[in-house]
Design a protein around this motif. Structure first.
Motif, PDB file in Angstrom:
ATOM      1  N   VAL A 109       0.833  -1.206   0.000  1.00  0.00           N
ATOM      2  CA  VAL A 109       0.000   0.000   0.000  1.00  0.00           C
ATOM      3  C   VAL A 109       0.867   1.256   0.000  1.00  0.00           C
ATOM      4  O   VAL A 109       0.578   2.227  -0.693  1.00  0.00           O
ATOM      5  CB  VAL A 109      -0.942   0.012   1.235  1.00  0.00           C
ATOM      6  N   ASP A 110       1.957   1.229   0.751  1.00  0.00           N
ATOM      7  CA  ASP A 110       2.784   2.427   0.940  1.00  0.00           C
ATOM      8  C   ASP A 110       3.947   2.559  -0.039  1.00  0.00           C
ATOM      9  O   ASP A 110       4.493   3.645  -0.195  1.00  0.00           O
ATOM     10  CB  ASP A 110       3.324   2.455   2.375  1.00  0.00           C
ATOM     11  N   CYS A 111       4.353   1.461  -0.654  1.00  0.00           N
ATOM     12  CA  CYS A 111       5.486   1.453  -1.608  1.00  0.00           C
ATOM     13  C   CYS A 111       6.663   2.239  -1.054  1.00  0.00           C
ATOM     14  O   CYS A 111       7.233   1.854  -0.055  1.00  0.00           O
ATOM     15  CB  CYS A 111       5.061   1.969  -2.969  1.00  0.00           C
ATOM     16  N   GLY A 112       7.010   3.371  -1.675  1.00  0.00           N
ATOM     17  CA  GLY A 112       8.182   4.140  -1.276  1.00  0.00           C
ATOM     18  C   GLY A 112       7.948   5.102  -0.134  1.00  0.00           C
ATOM     19  O   GLY A 112       8.813   5.893   0.200  1.00  0.00           O
ATOM     20  N   GLY A 113       6.770   5.063   0.467  1.00  0.00           N
ATOM     21  CA  GLY A 113       6.486   5.943   1.591  1.00  0.00           C
ATOM     22  C   GLY A 113       5.550   7.081   1.209  1.00  0.00           C
ATOM     23  O   GLY A 113       4.890   7.049   0.167  1.00  0.00           O
ATOM     24  N   TYR A 114       5.511   8.079   2.062  1.00  0.00           N
ATOM     25  CA  TYR A 114       4.601   9.207   1.892  1.00  0.00           C
ATOM     26  C   TYR A 114       4.720   9.822   0.498  1.00  0.00           C
ATOM     27  O   TYR A 114       5.808  10.108   0.017  1.00  0.00           O
ATOM     28  CB  TYR A 114       4.909  10.268   2.969  1.00  0.00           C
ATOM     29  N   ASN A 115       3.579   9.982  -0.145  1.00  0.00           N
ATOM     30  CA  ASN A 115       3.467  10.630  -1.448  1.00  0.00           C
ATOM     31  C   ASN A 115       4.220   9.897  -2.566  1.00  0.00           C
ATOM     32  O   ASN A 115       4.607  10.495  -3.557  1.00  0.00           O
ATOM     33  CB  ASN A 115       3.890  12.097  -1.368  1.00  0.00           C
ATOM     34  N   CYS A 116       4.427   8.609  -2.416  1.00  0.00           N
ATOM     35  CA  CYS A 116       5.060   7.811  -3.468  1.00  0.00           C
ATOM     36  C   CYS A 116       4.099   7.716  -4.647  1.00  0.00           C
ATOM     37  O   CYS A 116       2.913   7.477  -4.481  1.00  0.00           O
ATOM     38  CB  CYS A 116       5.387   6.406  -2.945  1.00  0.00           C
ATOM     39  N   ARG A 117       4.615   7.885  -5.840  1.00  0.00           N
ATOM     40  CA  ARG A 117       3.790   7.900  -7.051  1.00  0.00           C
ATOM     41  C   ARG A 117       3.721   6.554  -7.744  1.00  0.00           C
ATOM     42  O   ARG A 117       3.028   6.395  -8.740  1.00  0.00           O
ATOM     43  CB  ARG A 117       4.338   8.948  -8.012  1.00  0.00           C
ATOM     44  N   HIS A 118       4.439   5.561  -7.245  1.00  0.00           N
ATOM     45  CA  HIS A 118       4.520   4.268  -7.916  1.00  0.00           C
ATOM     46  C   HIS A 118       3.290   3.401  -7.677  1.00  0.00           C
ATOM     47  O   HIS A 118       2.602   3.553  -6.682  1.00  0.00           O
ATOM     48  CB  HIS A 118       5.794   3.534  -7.490  1.00  0.00           C
ATOM     49  N   SER A 119       3.071   2.481  -8.617  1.00  0.00           N
ATOM     50  CA  SER A 119       1.956   1.545  -8.496  1.00  0.00           C
ATOM     51  C   SER A 119       2.488   0.124  -8.611  1.00  0.00           C
ATOM     52  O   SER A 119       3.601  -0.098  -9.082  1.00  0.00           O
ATOM     53  CB  SER A 119       0.918   1.809  -9.587  1.00  0.00           C
ATOM     54  N   LEU A 120       1.661  -0.804  -8.173  1.00  0.00           N
ATOM     55  CA  LEU A 120       1.993  -2.216  -8.280  1.00  0.00           C
ATOM     56  C   LEU A 120       1.040  -2.819  -9.301  1.00  0.00           C
ATOM     57  O   LEU A 120      -0.163  -2.857  -9.084  1.00  0.00           O
ATOM     58  CB  LEU A 120       1.835  -2.910  -6.925  1.00  0.00           C
ATOM     59  N   ASP A 121       1.584  -3.236 -10.422  1.00  0.00           N
ATOM     60  CA  ASP A 121       0.777  -3.823 -11.478  1.00  0.00           C
ATOM     61  C   ASP A 121       0.921  -5.336 -11.410  1.00  0.00           C
ATOM     62  O   ASP A 121       1.959  -5.886 -11.791  1.00  0.00           O
ATOM     63  CB  ASP A 121       1.217  -3.292 -12.843  1.00  0.00           C
ATOM     64  N   PHE A 122      -0.118  -5.991 -10.885  1.00  0.00           N
ATOM     65  CA  PHE A 122      -0.071  -7.441 -10.702  1.00  0.00           C
ATOM     66  C   PHE A 122      -0.133  -8.154 -12.048  1.00  0.00           C
ATOM     67  O   PHE A 122      -0.833  -7.717 -12.964  1.00  0.00           O
ATOM     68  CB  PHE A 122      -1.187  -7.900  -9.768  1.00  0.00           C
ATOM     69  N   ILE A 123       0.632  -9.248 -12.145  1.00  0.00           N
ATOM     70  CA  ILE A 123       0.755  -9.983 -13.402  1.00  0.00           C
ATOM     71  C   ILE A 123       0.592 -11.481 -13.150  1.00  0.00           C
ATOM     72  O   ILE A 123       0.674 -11.944 -12.008  1.00  0.00           O
ATOM     73  CB  ILE A 123       2.121  -9.708 -14.071  1.00  0.00           C
ATOM     74  N   SER A 124       0.381 -12.222 -14.225  1.00  0.00           N
ATOM     75  CA  SER A 124       0.201 -13.675 -14.125  1.00  0.00           C
ATOM     76  C   SER A 124       1.514 -14.372 -13.772  1.00  0.00           C
ATOM     77  O   SER A 124       2.595 -13.807 -13.952  1.00  0.00           O
ATOM     78  CB  SER A 124      -0.310 -14.218 -15.458  1.00  0.00           C
ATOM     79  N   ASN A 125       1.400 -15.607 -13.321  1.00  0.00           N
ATOM     80  CA  ASN A 125       2.590 -16.405 -13.011  1.00  0.00           C
ATOM     81  C   ASN A 125       3.461 -16.595 -14.246  1.00  0.00           C
ATOM     82  O   ASN A 125       4.687 -16.533 -14.156  1.00  0.00           O
ATOM     83  CB  ASN A 125       2.187 -17.776 -12.458  1.00  0.00           C
ATOM     84  N   SER A 126       2.836 -16.836 -15.395  1.00  0.00           N
ATOM     85  CA  SER A 126       3.623 -17.085 -16.612  1.00  0.00           C
ATOM     86  C   SER A 126       4.399 -15.838 -17.032  1.00  0.00           C
ATOM     87  O   SER A 126       5.547 -15.936 -17.465  1.00  0.00           O
ATOM     88  CB  SER A 126       2.731 -17.585 -17.751  1.00  0.00           C
ATOM     89  N   LEU A 127       3.789 -14.673 -16.891  1.00  0.00           N
ATOM     90  CA  LEU A 127       4.507 -13.437 -17.228  1.00  0.00           C
ATOM     91  C   LEU A 127       5.626 -13.179 -16.221  1.00  0.00           C
ATOM     92  O   LEU A 127       6.731 -12.793 -16.602  1.00  0.00           O
ATOM     93  CB  LEU A 127       3.529 -12.261 -17.280  1.00  0.00           C
ATOM     94  N   ALA A 128       5.344 -13.409 -14.948  1.00  0.00           N
ATOM     95  CA  ALA A 128       6.373 -13.235 -13.920  1.00  0.00           C
ATOM     96  C   ALA A 128       7.549 -14.172 -14.180  1.00  0.00           C
ATOM     97  O   ALA A 128       8.715 -13.793 -13.991  1.00  0.00           O
ATOM     98  CB  ALA A 128       5.791 -13.482 -12.536  1.00  0.00           C
ATOM     99  N   LYS A 129       7.247 -15.379 -14.622  1.00  0.00           N
ATOM    100  CA  LYS A 129       8.293 -16.359 -14.906  1.00  0.00           C
ATOM    101  C   LYS A 129       9.194 -15.872 -16.045  1.00  0.00           C
ATOM    102  O   LYS A 129      10.407 -16.096 -16.028  1.00  0.00           O
ATOM    103  CB  LYS A 129       7.673 -17.708 -15.253  1.00  0.00           C
TER     104      LYS A 129
END
Length: 136
Positions: A109-129
């Motif tokens: 939820v917090d990533c880099g801390g206060y006011n962090c602009r980054h997002s977490l884009d979830f991906i499939s297992n096959s793409l992660a592999k």
């Protein structure tokens, strides 16, 4: 002239953001980003996705933590270790640095801390592999 100075201080002008505007912009942006990350995590849980890309790019004010992680693929288990990288604490155990305004740090939820602009884009297992075969 006093009213104009007060207006510039609170609201700002063409050259500078006022204190009140800056405060609300930062907090609204931060709240929106945290809400977006929380929603992404809820969907990822429903879809049983446990890998994500740390996305958002690099800007002049990016923190070292974000520079290190931007554009890379991680597992949610790896993210649990981020508190050790970002969770600086004073001698009494109270958070300092980018998470000083929070009593706990949730990496998804917090990533880099206060006011962090980054997002977490979830991906499939096959793409992660494909991105990170070492995770499998």
């Amino acid at each position: 002239i006093v009213i104009k100075d007060l207006q510039d201080t609170i609201v700002g002008n063409d050259n500078v953001e006022g204190g009140l505007v800056q405060y609300f912009n930062n907090n609204i942006r931060d709240t929106h980003n945290q809400f977006d990350r929380t929603t992404s995590k809820l969907y990822a849980d429903k879809l049983e996705l446990k890998y994500f890309g740390y996305q958002g790019g690099k800007i002049k004010t990016s923190r070292k933590f974000c520079l290190k992680h931007d554009g890379k693929c991680y597992s949610t288990d790896e993210a649990k270790q981020w508190e050790k990288q970002i969770g600086l604490k004073d001698s009494k155990g109270k958070p300092v640095g980018p998470i000083a305004n929070k009593s706990t740090y949730n990496p998804l939820v917090d990533c880099g801390g206060y006011n962090c602009r980054h997002s977490l884009d979830f991906i499939s297992n096959s793409l992660a592999k494909r991105y990170r075969p070492d995770l499998f």
